[in-house]
Design a protein around this motif. Structure first.
Motif, PDB file in Angstrom:
ATOM      1  N   ALA A  24       0.814  -1.213   0.000  1.00 10.64           N
ATOM      2  CA  ALA A  24       0.000   0.000   0.000  1.00 10.64           C
ATOM      3  C   ALA A  24       0.845   1.260   0.000  1.00 10.64           C
ATOM      4  O   ALA A  24       0.405   2.307  -0.474  1.00 10.64           O
ATOM      5  N   LEU A  25       2.068   1.157   0.507  1.00  9.18           N
ATOM      6  CA  LEU A  25       2.977   2.299   0.627  1.00  9.18           C
ATOM      7  C   LEU A  25       4.321   1.979   0.002  1.00  9.18           C
ATOM      8  O   LEU A  25       4.718   0.808  -0.058  1.00  9.18           O
ATOM      9  N   PRO A  26       5.080   3.015  -0.362  1.00  7.72           N
ATOM     10  CA  PRO A  26       6.462   2.763  -0.754  1.00  7.72           C
ATOM     11  C   PRO A  26       7.240   2.228   0.463  1.00  7.72           C
ATOM     12  O   PRO A  26       6.866   2.490   1.615  1.00  7.72           O
ATOM     13  N   VAL A  27       8.319   1.513   0.205  1.00 10.93           N
ATOM     14  CA  VAL A  27       9.184   1.042   1.285  1.00 10.93           C
ATOM     15  C   VAL A  27       9.712   2.262   2.037  1.00 10.93           C
ATOM     16  O   VAL A  27      10.177   3.226   1.422  1.00 10.93           O
ATOM     17  N   THR A  28       9.629   2.228   3.347  1.00 10.21           N
ATOM     18  CA  THR A  28      10.064   3.350   4.177  1.00 10.21           C
ATOM     19  C   THR A  28      11.517   3.173   4.618  1.00 10.21           C
ATOM     20  O   THR A  28      12.079   2.082   4.553  1.00 10.21           O
ATOM     21  N   ARG A  29      12.088   4.269   5.102  1.00  9.50           N
ATOM     22  CA  ARG A  29      13.452   4.220   5.636  1.00  9.50           C
ATOM     23  C   ARG A  29      13.552   3.221   6.782  1.00  9.50           C
ATOM     24  O   ARG A  29      14.533   2.499   6.899  1.00  9.50           O
ATOM     25  N   GLY A  30      12.519   3.201   7.619  1.00 11.87           N
ATOM     26  CA  GLY A  30      12.531   2.282   8.759  1.00 11.87           C
ATOM     27  C   GLY A  30      12.567   0.829   8.325  1.00 11.87           C
ATOM     28  O   GLY A  30      13.353   0.034   8.855  1.00 11.87           O
ATOM     29  N   LEU A  31      11.708   0.449   7.374  1.00 17.55           N
ATOM     30  CA  LEU A  31      11.687  -0.937   6.907  1.00 17.55           C
ATOM     31  C   LEU A  31      12.982  -1.283   6.186  1.00 17.55           C
ATOM     32  O   LEU A  31      13.545  -2.358   6.385  1.00 17.55           O
ATOM     33  N   TYR A  32      13.480  -0.370   5.378  1.00 18.20           N
ATOM     34  CA  TYR A  32      14.715  -0.627   4.649  1.00 18.20           C
ATOM     35  C   TYR A  32      15.871  -0.891   5.629  1.00 18.20           C
ATOM     36  O   TYR A  32      16.619  -1.853   5.474  1.00 18.20           O
ATOM     37  N   ALA A  33      15.994  -0.045   6.654  1.00 19.68           N
ATOM     38  CA  ALA A  33      17.061  -0.217   7.651  1.00 19.68           C
ATOM     39  C   ALA A  33      16.888  -1.524   8.423  1.00 19.68           C
ATOM     40  O   ALA A  33      17.868  -2.201   8.741  1.00 19.68           O
ATOM     41  N   GLU A  34      15.656  -1.892   8.726  1.00 16.61           N
ATOM     42  CA  GLU A  34      15.385  -3.142   9.437  1.00 16.61           C
ATOM     43  C   GLU A  34      15.849  -4.352   8.624  1.00 16.61           C
ATOM     44  O   GLU A  34      16.434  -5.286   9.168  1.00 16.61           O
ATOM     45  N   ILE A  35      15.623  -4.338   7.330  1.00 19.25           N
ATOM     46  CA  ILE A  35      15.948  -5.479   6.477  1.00 19.25           C
ATOM     47  C   ILE A  35      17.414  -5.480   6.047  1.00 19.25           C
ATOM     48  O   ILE A  35      18.076  -6.509   6.061  1.00 19.25           O
ATOM     49  N   ILE A  36      17.947  -4.327   5.682  1.00 18.03           N
ATOM     50  CA  ILE A  36      19.305  -4.234   5.136  1.00 18.03           C
ATOM     51  C   ILE A  36      20.339  -3.928   6.223  1.00 18.03           C
ATOM     52  O   ILE A  36      21.509  -4.228   6.076  1.00 18.03           O
ATOM     53  N   GLY A  37      19.898  -3.332   7.326  1.00 15.53           N
ATOM     54  CA  GLY A  37      20.828  -3.012   8.410  1.00 15.53           C
ATOM     55  C   GLY A  37      21.348  -1.595   8.387  1.00 15.53           C
ATOM     56  O   GLY A  37      22.081  -1.183   9.276  1.00 15.53           O
ATOM     57  N   ARG A  38      20.989  -0.851   7.375  1.00 13.65           N
ATOM     58  CA  ARG A  38      21.376   0.556   7.255  1.00 13.65           C
ATOM     59  C   ARG A  38      20.395   1.234   6.312  1.00 13.65           C
ATOM     60  O   ARG A  38      19.698   0.580   5.569  1.00 13.65           O
ATOM     61  N   CYS A  39      20.392   2.549   6.381  1.00 11.13           N
ATOM     62  CA  CYS A  39      19.531   3.329   5.479  1.00 11.13           C
ATOM     63  C   CYS A  39      20.413   4.290   4.694  1.00 11.13           C
ATOM     64  O   CYS A  39      21.295   4.918   5.279  1.00 11.13           O
ATOM     65  N   PRO A  40      20.220   4.400   3.381  1.00  9.00           N
ATOM     66  CA  PRO A  40      21.076   5.295   2.603  1.00  9.00           C
ATOM     67  C   PRO A  40      20.898   6.771   2.937  1.00  9.00           C
ATOM     68  O   PRO A  40      21.799   7.561   2.706  1.00  9.00           O
ATOM     69  N   ALA A  41      19.778   7.162   3.490  1.00 10.26           N
ATOM     70  CA  ALA A  41      19.535   8.563   3.859  1.00 10.26           C
ATOM     71  C   ALA A  41      19.849   8.738   5.337  1.00 10.26           C
ATOM     72  O   ALA A  41      19.401   7.964   6.172  1.00 10.26           O
ATOM     73  N   ASP A  42      20.634   9.745   5.655  1.00  5.76           N
ATOM     74  CA  ASP A  42      20.994  10.003   7.049  1.00  5.76           C
ATOM     75  C   ASP A  42      19.879  10.733   7.766  1.00  5.76           C
ATOM     76  O   ASP A  42      19.309  11.689   7.246  1.00  5.76           O
ATOM     77  N   GLY A  43      19.579  10.283   8.978  1.00  4.55           N
ATOM     78  CA  GLY A  43      18.608  10.959   9.823  1.00  4.55           C
ATOM     79  C   GLY A  43      17.217  11.001   9.225  1.00  4.55           C
ATOM     80  O   GLY A  43      16.935  10.379   8.207  1.00  4.55           O
ATOM     81  N   GLY A  44      16.357  11.739   9.884  1.00  4.39           N
ATOM     82  CA  GLY A  44      15.007  11.890   9.367  1.00  4.39           C
ATOM     83  C   GLY A  44      14.054  10.852   9.912  1.00  4.39           C
ATOM     84  O   GLY A  44      14.425   9.920  10.615  1.00  4.39           O
ATOM     85  N   ASP A  45      12.843  11.014   9.555  1.00  2.57           N
ATOM     86  CA  ASP A  45      11.735  10.187  10.010  1.00  2.57           C
ATOM     87  C   ASP A  45      11.780   8.806   9.339  1.00  2.57           C
ATOM     88  O   ASP A  45      11.886   8.708   8.125  1.00  2.57           O
ATOM     89  N   ASP A  46      11.672   7.753  10.126  1.00  2.00           N
ATOM     90  CA  ASP A  46      11.650   6.385   9.602  1.00  2.00           C
ATOM     91  C   ASP A  46      10.426   6.113   8.731  1.00  2.00           C
ATOM     92  O   ASP A  46      10.382   5.115   8.026  1.00  2.00           O
ATOM     93  N   ARG A  47       9.416   6.998   8.787  1.00  2.00           N
ATOM     94  CA  ARG A  47       8.200   6.821   7.984  1.00  2.00           C
ATOM     95  C   ARG A  47       8.298   7.453   6.598  1.00  2.00           C
ATOM     96  O   ARG A  47       7.384   7.337   5.796  1.00  2.00           O
ATOM     97  N   LEU A  48       9.429   8.106   6.325  1.00  2.00           N
ATOM     98  CA  LEU A  48       9.650   8.657   4.992  1.00  2.00           C
ATOM     99  C   LEU A  48       9.959   7.523   4.023  1.00  2.00           C
ATOM    100  O   LEU A  48      10.611   6.538   4.402  1.00  2.00           O
TER     101      LEU A  48
END
Length: 194
Positions: free
Chosen positions: A17-41
């Motif tokens: 229903a939504l694009p993959v969020t920073r929070g989900l990406y970090a949970e699965i991959i172990g890091r997020c390419p974007a620094d800081g910010g809301d995990d719901r972005l």
């Protein structure tokens, strides 16, 4: 994930229903390419290659067979696998339109973040009204990477982004990019075959 009905030329499938969020990406991959910010972005700054590797990692976490196989730098889609994948361009457009026939599935200001209303920045996933089938951010906020190739080595993105003009945020809007580029207005959502 939302079930999308079959239509002429397309089998039924499921789509997030939504694009993959920073929070989900970090949970699965172990890091997020974007620094800081809301995990719901929506996650941005991911290459097309990153998106397919994410799909395989999410499939493995959920005990599903990975869809993509990498061999000698070439990606192939195992259509018998039950895991997560990128939608095809045709699937993406069918889900975006949700039975509508116009360029938008609702008044653009109500359904999309784009240059006129985004404040020149990415917005929280799902912050605008969904289409008739319950999908958010199909138009605006982030372009969605799709499986399809375009002009040889390029890959297709659909839907428009937060910095695009009104005319780029429509169901038929199409963009291409090299699969190794990281873009600040490109994200993705996952699909599954049924």
């Amino acid at each position: 994930m939302i079930a999308v009905p079959a239509c002429e030329g397309l089998a039924s499938f499921r789509l997030a229903a939504l694009p993959v969020t920073r929070g989900l990406y970090a949970e699965i991959i172990g890091r997020c390419p974007a620094d800081g910010g809301d995990d719901r972005l929506p996650v941005t700054g991911v290459t097309w290659w990153d998106t397919v590797l994410f799909c395989n990692a999410l499939s493995a976490r959920d005990g599903l067979a990975p869809v993509y196989r990498v061999d000698a730098g070439r990606m192939t889609w195992d259509r018998d696998a039950d895991g997560y994948r990128l939608p095809s361009e045709a699937e993406w457009e069918h889900a975006c339109r949700a039975g509508s026939s116009g360029p938008h599935y609702g008044p653009l200001d109500e359904v999309a973040w784009f240059r006129d209303n985004s404040g020149d920045r990415l917005r929280t996933a799902g912050g605008k009204a969904p289409n008739a089938w319950g999908f958010h951010d199909m138009l605006g906020n982030v372009w969605d990477w799709c499986w399809d190739a375009h002009d040889g080595g390029y890959r297709v993105m659909r839907g428009g982004g937060w910095f695009d003009e009104r005319w780029s945020c429509r169901a038929s809007a199409r963009r291409r990019s090299h699969p190794s580029l990281m873009l600040d207005d490109a994200g993705f959502r996952v699909a599954r075959s049924t």
